[in-house]
Write an enzyme that holds these catalytic residues in place. Structure first.
Site, mmCIF file in Angstrom:
data_model
loop_
_atom_site.group_PDB
_atom_site.id
_atom_site.type_symbol
_atom_site.label_atom_id
_atom_site.label_comp_id
_atom_site.label_asym_id
_atom_site.label_seq_id
_atom_site.Cartn_x
_atom_site.Cartn_y
_atom_site.Cartn_z
ATOM 1 N N ASP A 259 -84.862 -10.884 -28.787
ATOM 2 C CA ASP A 259 -84.560 -10.651 -30.199
ATOM 3 C C ASP A 259 -83.106 -10.176 -30.264
ATOM 4 O OD1 ASP A 259 -84.214 -9.676 -32.761
ATOM 5 O OD2 ASP A 259 -85.966 -8.353 -32.737
ATOM 6 N N LYS B 245 -77.958 -9.846 -40.014
ATOM 7 C CA LYS B 245 -77.321 -8.690 -39.406
ATOM 8 C C LYS B 245 -75.901 -9.012 -38.950
ATOM 9 C CE LYS B 245 -81.101 -6.198 -39.729
ATOM 10 N NZ LYS B 245 -82.242 -6.489 -38.878
ATOM 11 N N TRP C 227 -88.303 -2.180 -33.709
ATOM 12 C CA TRP C 227 -88.502 -3.638 -33.747
ATOM 13 C C TRP C 227 -89.265 -4.136 -32.544
ATOM 14 C CZ3 TRP C 227 -88.285 -4.959 -38.410
ATOM 15 C CH2 TRP C 227 -87.337 -4.413 -39.283
HETATM 16 C C1 LIG Z 1 -83.776 -6.430 -38.842
HETATM 17 C C2 LIG Z 1 -84.378 -6.706 -37.533
HETATM 18 C C3 LIG Z 1 -85.600 -7.399 -37.413
HETATM 19 C C4 LIG Z 1 -86.382 -7.849 -38.614
HETATM 20 O O1 LIG Z 1 -85.745 -8.922 -39.203
HETATM 21 P P1 LIG Z 1 -86.318 -9.625 -40.515
HETATM 22 O O2 LIG Z 1 -85.416 -10.821 -40.617
HETATM 23 O O3 LIG Z 1 -86.146 -8.657 -41.637
HETATM 24 O O4 LIG Z 1 -87.724 -9.968 -40.284
HETATM 25 C C5 LIG Z 1 -86.075 -7.650 -36.153
HETATM 26 N N1 LIG Z 1 -85.417 -7.249 -35.059
HETATM 27 C C6 LIG Z 1 -84.244 -6.576 -35.131
HETATM 28 C C7 LIG Z 1 -83.548 -6.158 -33.884
HETATM 29 C C8 LIG Z 1 -83.693 -6.289 -36.369
HETATM 30 O O5 LIG Z 1 -82.536 -5.629 -36.443
#
Ligand SMILES: *Cc1c(COP(=O)(O)O)cnc(C)c1O
Length: 356
Positions: A165, A189, A99
């Protein structure tokens, strides 16, 4: 029967979220309308939206000079919106896996990226230490690496605006929000269903938007902050899902309680991996995620992968197949994953090991 869900995302959600969202799909309160039908401009939906934001503020202790936004496009759209709005010449990024690599790729379209730390040479099996330079527009890191299973538990000091993030560990521990200029992530998540992205942004960041750059309306943070996150039709039912999950988190005692649970769950699994004759952990001690736990079969037993997946399935355990880049297995133990779920997994690992 409800399965033991270890999916990496979308995640398992609390029963209360499923029940209350289901009921609102039939009728939202006493409105005579479904959450799927109600106008996003109505007082009834505005109340849902406001409560979701207020709960987020309360649970995460978000200071007053920050805005909370619920947007579309996933965390992936934020990878591009962040540099689009804030990258003038140079930004610092920490590379800890898939990511962050994706975030770096987007940032390079807008300016120079200084990768200040990376664990790539070691297969991203640890969280590299980093120091943030003062001569960049902002610094970006990923607090929990969903695929690699590494996590950092401190809120770093930064001389420049710090952007994180937190897709996969949001609300799993108390965070000092005041250290960040922005925290964002996909809700799916840890705090809700797929389809809504949370953005917590310090209001003074709006003054740091690159001067003179033409940014499409929907991709400007300012647009969404000025309209109270209601510039366009928001993902109404997903926001309700987040609201219900935050309410559940609060009812259990908030983020201190979530952190305690996260430590208990992950300790149960890592302890088993350490002593198991069949399975072993992937990530080095000190960097181990409490949310995503990749594990492999020990040397000489690699052929048993499919058999263990079937064995787990027979015990109603789902979602433990490893990501293709790591292989083996991965248990994602997010907020709503119960101790019973983890017990079922650990017992399955023990019983399977006893058979071989
Ligand atoms: C799943 C994830 C993403 C991507 O998220 P989307 O909502 O599918 O775009 C980005 N960063 C991390 C750490 C993730 O676990």
């Amino acid at each position: 029967m409800r399965k033991h869900i270890f999916n990496a995302g979308p995640c398992k959600l609390p029963d209360a979220t499923l029940e209350n969202v289901s009921s609102a799909v039939i009728e939202l309160g006493n409105t005579g309308q479904s959450i799927l039908e109600v106008s996003h401009r109505s007082a009834d939906f505005q109340a849902v939206h406001d409560e979701a934001i207020n709960l987020f503020r309360e649970v995460l202790d978000i200071p007053a000079d920050y805005s909370v936004l619920f947007l579309g496009g996933g965390a992936s759209l934020q990878f591009c919106m962040i540099p689009y709005n804030f990258l003038n010449t140079r930004a610092a990024y920490v590379n800890t896996g898939t990511w962050s690599t994706a975030a770096i790729k987007e940032a390079r379209m807008w300016g120079e990226v200084d990768v200040i730390a990376s664990s790539e040479a070691d297969g991203f099996t640890y969280y590299p230490p980093f120091t943030i330079p003062a001569d960049v527009d902002y610094a970006h890191f990923t607090s929990n690496n969903t695929i690699r299973g590494t996590e950092i538990f401190t809120d770093p000091d930064s001389p420049v605006p710090l952007i994180c993030d937190m897709s996969s560990d949001i609300c799993s521990r108390p965070v000092d929000v005041s250290k960040y200029a922005m925290i964002y992530g996909g809700a799916q998540k840890n705090i809700g269903p797929a389809g809504v992205t949370f953005v917590i942004i310090k209001n003074d960041m709006l003054e740091r938007v690159v001067a003179g750059r033409i940014i499409p309306t929907m991709l400007r943070y300012k647009t969404h902050v000025e309209k109270g996150s209601m510039y366009n039709t928001p993902p109404c039912v997903n926001i309700l899902g987040v609201k219900e999950t935050l309410k559940w988190i609060k009812s259990l005692g908030g983020l201190k309680a979530m952190e305690k649970l996260a430590i208990t769950r992950s300790d149960m699994i890592y302890n088993e991996l350490e002593k198991s004759k069949l399975f072993r952990p992937v990530v080095k001690e000190g960097s181990r995620s409490r949310m995503n736990i990749p594990f492999l079969l020990r040397e000489g037993h690699e052929g048993l992968e499919k058999e263990f997946l079937d064995f787990a399935k027979s015990r109603n355990i789902v979602g433990i197949k490893g990501h293709r880049s790591v292989g083996g297995f991965r248990a994602s133990v997010y907020n709503a994953c119960s101790i019973e779920d983890v017990k079922a997994l650990v017992t399955a690992m023990q019983d399977f090991a006893a058979k071989h």
